[in-house]
Write an enzyme that holds these catalytic residues in place. Structure first.
Site, PDB file in Angstrom:
ATOM      1  CD  GLU A 172      -3.079  -1.078   2.143  1.00  0.00           C
ATOM      2  OE1 GLU A 172      -2.888  -0.441   3.178  1.00  0.00           O
ATOM      3  OE2 GLU A 172      -4.144  -1.695   1.919  1.00  0.00           O
ATOM      4  CD  GLU A 361      -3.737  -6.286   2.446  1.00  0.00           C
ATOM      5  OE1 GLU A 361      -4.612  -5.668   3.085  1.00  0.00           O
ATOM      6  OE2 GLU A 361      -2.521  -6.042   2.529  1.00  0.00           O
TER       7      GLU A 361
HETATM    8  C1  BG6 Z   1      -4.386  -3.169   4.686  1.00  0.00           C
HETATM    9  C2  BG6 Z   1      -3.031  -3.583   5.168  1.00  0.00           C
HETATM   10  O1  BG6 Z   1      -4.473  -1.799   4.826  1.00  0.00           O
HETATM   11  O2  BG6 Z   1      -5.508  -3.563   5.379  1.00  0.00           O
HETATM   12  C3  BG6 Z   1      -3.022  -4.718   6.169  1.00  0.00           C
HETATM   13  O3  BG6 Z   1      -2.157  -3.875   4.116  1.00  0.00           O
HETATM   14  C4  BG6 Z   1      -4.202  -4.551   7.100  1.00  0.00           C
HETATM   15  O4  BG6 Z   1      -1.800  -4.727   6.823  1.00  0.00           O
HETATM   16  C5  BG6 Z   1      -5.480  -4.619   6.296  1.00  0.00           C
HETATM   17  O5  BG6 Z   1      -4.214  -5.446   8.159  1.00  0.00           O
HETATM   18  C6  BG6 Z   1      -6.752  -4.536   7.123  1.00  0.00           C
HETATM   19  O6  BG6 Z   1      -6.710  -3.430   7.977  1.00  0.00           O
HETATM   20  P1  BG6 Z   1      -6.942  -3.622   9.526  1.00  0.00           P
HETATM   21  O7  BG6 Z   1      -6.686  -2.293  10.109  1.00  0.00           O
HETATM   22  O8  BG6 Z   1      -8.344  -4.072   9.687  1.00  0.00           O
HETATM   23  O9  BG6 Z   1      -5.962  -4.628   9.987  1.00  0.00           O
END
Ligand code: BG6
Length: 464
Positions: A172, A361
């Site tokens: 990101e 993701e």
């Molecule tokens: C993304 C990141 O922003 O979202 C991850 O690359 C992160 O590291 C994921 O865990 C989900 O966000 P969160 O804050 O719910 O863990």
């Protein structure tokens, strides 16, 4: 019956600092994540003897990875996204020699994955860098850090070139605009000019890593990683539409540089209008010409943009300063759920770059409750992922080239934004709680069997 391409990569995505724990074991140095116990937006808290943070142990993947990888294999994963903790390899970032114990750990990890034919997809830097590089050099604001990163990248490419063919540079990368310490090692309150200079250095480092990967890793492919922060205009007012274009460009700028090899005109104007003159050398311009082989991104939500300041409120729990979309429901953390937005985003990125895409993701962070018999009925997670995968499949039908899908947090892990574990993403439950209690035992949620079937049928079991 619509299915995914035969070569499709199915799996899950993780990050070292959210799963490994063992934060000082076998020579590892402190990372920026280790000094941000309250999450990626949290303030820096210097470590003092005796203090502890949830991430110090996380889910203890460092010691339990064989069990976890066996569970991923049972679900049918043919891909797993992990990151290497830079501080396991170069504890201070500027060390003369790499730390052999750290290198050996990832050897063991990749070997374990190979036993099950799980392809590693490896992020070089996922929301962390050596804390010593921040303290002693000023983070990515200092041009010297480019060289330290390139050396780290070359070290791991050389070491794992026979085991790892798929790489990502910075997780990101566009998040530095919102979380400068996490992204580029700069304190909150840094000026726009300082942040963009640091971003420039990181973009050069990313391009140098691409070049190094192409030189060292035979048949290797390396991608960038964007937070897919797609926004819509709140209304059809031309002012809202134009502001939306600008907002989308603010994050696509990173993709433009990484895919096209040069700064786009709109960013040159933005910098000019802000009175910012970046130090960009001819060597930097040359380096940037090494562009990525594919584009990876995270996708969780969309939001809206308005030119009307009165309406420009911040959505609850929303990290990107987006106005809530009145047509969408939200997760418990206020992230607005928009499966069709994923199809839109895939098409937008494909139309713009014509490079293979990879969803690295996507998932739902939610509180799970464990029944008396130990079962966990996470139908909400199943429904979220089902609906997003259906749209990914539609995008493939639209002509988008999609390499794979790794859901975020296939096993519960420590969240990035709040550093809590009660925000769970996994198909596998981990008995650990925000106060640090729990046995760390793993158990399967209902979604475990669901995802297994999706993979086994190559998506045919999804409900459109
Ligand atoms: C993304 C990141 O922003 O979202 C991850 O690359 C992160 O590291 C994921 O865990 C989900 O966000 P969160 O804050 O719910 O863990």
């Amino acid at each position: 019956m619509k299915t995914f391409p035969q070569t499709f990569l199915w799996g899950g995505a993780t990050a070292a600092n959210q799963i490994e724990g063992a934060y000082l074991e076998e020579g590892k140095g402190l990372s920026t994540s280790d000094v941000q116990p309250h999450g990626v937006f949290g303030e820096v808290v210097e470590r003092v003897e005796g203090d502890s943070a949830l991430k110090d142990v996380a889910i203890d993947f460092y010691h339990r990875y064989p069990e976890d990888i066996a569970l991923f294999a049972e679900m049918g994963f043919n891909c797993l996204r992990v990151s290497i903790a830079w501080t396991r390899i170069y504890p201070n970032g500027d060390d003369a020699q790499p730390n052999e114990a750290g290198l050996a750990f990832y050897d063991k990890l990749f070997d374990e994955m190979a036993k099950y034919n799980i392809t590693p997809l490896v992020t070089l830097s996922h929301y962390e860098m050596p804390w010593a590089l921040v303290k002693n050099y000023g983070g990515w604001g200092n041009r010297q850090v480019i060289g330290f990163f390139e050396r780290y990248a070359r070290t791991v490419f050389e070491r794992y070139k026979g085991k790892v063919k798929l790489w990502l540079t910075f997780n990101e990368i566009n998040m530095s605009l919102h979380a400068p310490m996490t992204g580029v090692g700069l304190p909150t309150g840094s000026s726009k000019g300082e942040v963009y200079q640091a971003i420039h250095h990181q973009l050069v480092a990313s391009a140098l890593a691409v070049k190094a990967c192409h030189e060292i890793v035979l048949e290797g492919k390396i991608g960038n990683m964007l937070l897919g922060g797609l926004v819509y205009p709140l209304s059809c007012k031309p002012e809202d539409v134009f502001k939306t274009l600008q907002e989308n460009r603010s994050w696509m700028f990173f993709g433009d540089v990484q895919c096209r090899g040069a700064y786009p005109g709109y960013m040159l104007r933005e910098l000019r209008d802000s009175g910012i003159t970046l130090a960009i050398t001819d060597a930097d311009r040359e380096a940037l010409r090494s562009t990525v082989d594919f584009i990876s991104f995270s996708y969780y939500m969309t939001g809206c943009v308005t030119a009307d300041e009165a309406l420009n409120q911040k959505a609850r729990g929303n990290i990107l300063n987006m106005v809530p979309n009145p047509h969408l429901a939200s997760s418990e953390w206020g992230w607005q759920i928009d499966p069709l937005g994923l199809r839109t985003l895939l098409n937008v990125l494909w139309d713009r770059y014509q490079k293979p895409l990879f969803i690295v993701e996507n998932g739902l962070g939610a509180k799970d409750s464990v029944d008396a018999d130990g079962s966990i009925h996470d139908d909400y997670r199943i429904s979220y992922l089902n609906d997003h995968l259906v749209q990914a499949r539609e995008a493939i039908e639209d002509g988008v080239e999609l390499m794979g899908f790794t859901s975020w947090g296939p096993i519960d892990l420590v969240s990035a934004s709040k550093a809590e574990i009660s925000k769970r993403y996994g198909f596998i439950y981990v008995d650990r709680h925000d106060d640090g209690t729990g046995t760390l035992a793993r158990s399967k949620k209902k979604s475990f069997g669901w995802y297994k079937e999706v993979i086994a049928t190559n998506g045919a079991s999804l409900k459109a």
